[in-house]
Design an enzyme around this catalytic site. Structure first.
Site, mmCIF file in Angstrom:
data_model
loop_
_atom_site.group_PDB
_atom_site.id
_atom_site.type_symbol
_atom_site.label_atom_id
_atom_site.label_comp_id
_atom_site.label_asym_id
_atom_site.label_seq_id
_atom_site.Cartn_x
_atom_site.Cartn_y
_atom_site.Cartn_z
ATOM 1 N N ARG A 130 105.174 151.354 79.443
ATOM 2 C CA ARG A 130 105.449 150.158 79.032
ATOM 3 C C ARG A 130 106.584 149.851 78.411
ATOM 4 N NH1 ARG A 130 100.055 150.313 76.816
ATOM 5 N NH2 ARG A 130 98.371 149.610 78.289
ATOM 6 N N LYS A 152 118.260 142.007 85.286
ATOM 7 C CA LYS A 152 117.255 142.162 86.344
ATOM 8 C C LYS A 152 117.229 143.489 87.084
ATOM 9 C CE LYS A 152 117.926 137.679 88.889
ATOM 10 N NZ LYS A 152 118.580 137.272 90.527
ATOM 11 N N GLU A 194 132.488 139.523 93.973
ATOM 12 C CA GLU A 194 131.539 138.972 92.862
ATOM 13 C C GLU A 194 132.609 138.340 91.860
ATOM 14 O OE1 GLU A 194 128.389 138.500 93.103
ATOM 15 O OE2 GLU A 194 127.634 139.402 94.599
ATOM 16 N N LYS A 236 129.187 135.823 83.272
ATOM 17 C CA LYS A 236 127.824 136.077 83.622
ATOM 18 C C LYS A 236 127.030 136.157 82.514
ATOM 19 C CE LYS A 236 124.322 138.481 86.393
ATOM 20 N NZ LYS A 236 123.817 139.690 87.307
ATOM 21 N N GLU A 246 115.966 132.713 84.495
ATOM 22 C CA GLU A 246 116.333 132.238 85.791
ATOM 23 C C GLU A 246 115.644 131.162 85.986
ATOM 24 O OE1 GLU A 246 115.882 135.093 88.978
ATOM 25 O OE2 GLU A 246 118.005 134.570 89.780
ATOM 26 N N ARG A 250 121.119 129.466 86.051
ATOM 27 C CA ARG A 250 121.480 131.053 86.660
ATOM 28 C C ARG A 250 121.598 130.692 88.061
ATOM 29 N NH1 ARG A 250 118.977 136.371 84.056
ATOM 30 N NH2 ARG A 250 119.587 137.670 85.496
ATOM 31 N N ASN A 254 124.241 132.584 92.547
ATOM 32 C CA ASN A 254 123.980 132.774 94.006
ATOM 33 C C ASN A 254 125.173 132.081 94.646
ATOM 34 O OD1 ASN A 254 121.750 134.347 93.634
ATOM 35 N ND2 ASN A 254 120.630 132.696 93.355
ATOM 36 N N HIS A 257 125.838 133.266 98.339
ATOM 37 C CA HIS A 257 124.624 134.084 98.557
ATOM 38 C C HIS A 257 123.902 133.711 99.618
ATOM 39 C CE1 HIS A 257 126.495 136.517 95.323
ATOM 40 N NE2 HIS A 257 125.403 137.329 95.247
ATOM 41 N N HIS A 261 123.396 136.031 102.711
ATOM 42 C CA HIS A 261 122.161 136.470 102.913
ATOM 43 C C HIS A 261 121.926 136.309 104.348
ATOM 44 C CE1 HIS A 261 118.020 137.617 102.461
ATOM 45 N NE2 HIS A 261 117.888 136.819 103.449
ATOM 46 N N HIS A 274 127.319 143.879 100.993
ATOM 47 C CA HIS A 274 126.865 142.725 100.307
ATOM 48 C C HIS A 274 128.133 142.042 99.884
ATOM 49 C CE1 HIS A 274 124.367 140.056 97.844
ATOM 50 N NE2 HIS A 274 125.336 140.341 96.824
#
Lengths: 373, 373
Positions: A130, A152, A194, A236, A246, A250, A254, A257, A261, A274
């Site tokens: 945990r 993340k 980025e 960031k 998020e 936030r 993206n 993106h 994507h 990417h």
């Protein structure tokens, strides 16, 4: 030739303020041999380096030697390199190894590698008993400016990327600029996509700086890289600090993106890096912003010039299914919610907003950016 | 015979104050048909009930019908019953199903069952797309008084229980006292072991109340059960509220569990129910407390009487390896840290402390409690 006489850039530090989950991102050269770098970090009997087979021969034994002064035992778990191994199976393998080696709640995990290793290690740290502490040592520019802030963590599922994961913060992040020397030029460029994104969405001044320092960055000039990484992490951190889990702001991270994507999914993941897909995606998002009368007309050519200078694509690839395929991929992307697709757009240089745009208004952008390719 | 004319106990509510992760535990009869019970809970297109093959025929279709008013689609995922299925494989199966059914970040998971279902569902909720809301509907007394407060979620690993998990709080907990009617008497007793534990470690007054109401509890009297569940949740909430991530005080919740774990491991998990092992473990811990001059001498006989009255063992089983086997199992238990084993002991009725005790001082307790068996 003696390492001690080698002149290093003074390290920089970005503090990520998240209450009791706060931590520092340290950015510099040869960071880990400075004992001050480790101050306040948990010790514990066991330290476990999680890395991949590409990075391991370059850095693992040096890190292992450094950690031997902090832990009674230091293990290395090395996974095959690549996104294909960011899976629940790898996660389970890490759990098995940790338990077999008697890791306890005080064991510290060290993520040594790029985004895949960082995401997987963070998720393993979040779940093992945990939650155990973990330290990130991102070795790619992309992971230094992206996954080192935000907490993340995740693994992929056959049905989608990052579908299984957790929000979990590291105890510290060490961005070693020296590790970028061994990074292929194409990956440095991908990381810069980025970096440019941060300028576009929040900081016109930083975007100007990038325009002026594009050549230094591509040449691997340490002081330029340090500023780029630091400013990216600061931006960031500012965004994430307002929206850790998020729910709103936030989303602007993206930018580029949603289109990106579609490029990755359409060409098959891995065909373009990417960051390359994000670069082309930012061109499309900027084009759309300009067409909707939100962004100034001169921004698109400036962005294209900057992208070309750092070795990134400034136009989108044609997909077999044309415009429709783009729209299809974007609609199934998780950012899409009931009805019109939501895009991150620019209201001006350094200011991003989220806005739903009907497909018919997106088609001219698709046509223009595909035609230019 | 009409349900509406049936007189119900007024529902009780325990607020678990954890900042933005706060939630309510609602305790009563026929709770779920009251629309007020659902106020403020997330909706979402999809609701997913996670249950097991024993509970499913008893409650799942009724819950599904109720949820149909809150979600456009309600799925049921049913796992085989038992601790043996609290595994990463079951977790992965849940992830697969959620993705196959198009679950998104707004999907709500409902844990309908005992501790195994609660722990597994909570862990699934913690990890699916990095966290979706979940609601707990514990159907056993043990899970109502234990896992409904604390946010511990996990699955087992072949090398240990609860080795892979997360701290993750539910959006709400519904303890339906009616569900205890279908619970075997042995499981009601096992749940009462944890209830008695709360009295012993923090609340002498509650312990007196339990002595006076033991018969009513075993007879399934609703008002007595409601008070027992409510007070247990309040006490656990108080302890957890001071120590959400288990660094100090929360350890007192393990009263009786170190000895109990040795019983479970020694007999083979599942031979005795967890609550039964905890009951005998509490006898041993109380005996040890008295021998060390910490607890009053009359407490042990009082505890034994109470345990017998609620159908629980008041002595420990002999293990093939005798005292040594007990000490061995306790030393490998995760609560043991370098050197002497740490025990939760009573400084008096209603006051627990954590204390390392050398094996030699524990042996007399083992001899006494095993001899009495």
């Amino acid at each position: 030739m003696t390492p001690n006489t080698h002149k290093h850039q003074e390290p920089a530090k970005v503090h990520i303020a998240l209450g009791e989950r706060s931590y520092d991102v340290c950015i510099g050269q040869d960071l880990l041999s400075d004992p001050r770098a480790w101050e306040g970090l948990p010790g514990g009997t066991l330290g476990v380096i999680i890395t991949n087979d590409t990075v391991r021969p370059l850095y693992a034994s040096r890190l292992q030697a450094l950690l031997a002064t902090r832990h009674r035992k230091v293990l290395v778990i090395s996974l095959p390199d690549g996104e294909a191994f960011k899976t629940l199976a790898s996660f389970e393998l890490v759990m098995d190894r940790l338990l077999a080696e008697g890791a306890d709640r005080k064991t510290v995990l060290y993520a040594l590698g790029g985004g895949v290793i960082g995401d997987l290690t963070g998720f393993a740290a979040a779940c093992y008993m945990r939650g155990v502490p973990f330290v990130q040592i991102p070795t790619t520019l992309l992971s230094q400016v992206d996954s080192s802030v935000g907490g993340k963590t995740a693994v992929n599922h056959p049905r989608g990327k990052n579908m299984v994961g957790a929000f979990y913060q590291p105890a510290r992040v060490f961005c070693d600029l020296d590790s970028l020397r061994t990074l292929p030029a194409r990956e440095v460029s991908a990381g810069l996509a980025e970096v440019i994104k941060y300028g576009l969405i929040t900081d016109a001044h930083f975007f100007h700086w990038l325009e002026e320092n594009a050549v230094a960055l591509v040449a691997g000039e340490v002081s330029a890289l340090q500023h780029a990484v630091r400013r990216s992490c600061e931006i960031k951190a500012w965004v994430v600090g307002q929206d850790e889990r998020e729910s709103g702001l936030r989303a602007i991270l993206n930018f580029g993106h949603t289109f990106g994507h579609a490029i990755e999914a359409g060409l098959g993941f891995g065909t373009w890096l990417h960051g390359e897909a994000v670069a082309a995606g930012m061109v499309m998002a900027t084009d759309l912003s300009a067409r909707l009368g939100m962004a100034p007309q001169d921004l698109l050519p400036r962005l294209r010039t900057l992208l070309r200078r750092v070795g990134l694509p400034d136009a989108a690839p044609a997909l077999p299914g044309g415009e429709d395929e783009y729209l299809h991929h974007m609609a199934v992307d998780k950012k899409a919610e009931a009805g019109a697709i939501r895009y991150v757009l620019l209201q001006g240089l350094g200011q991003a907003v989220v806005k739903a745009v009907p497909d018919e208004q997106v088609r001219p952008t698709l046509r223009a950016c595909l035609a230019a390719a």
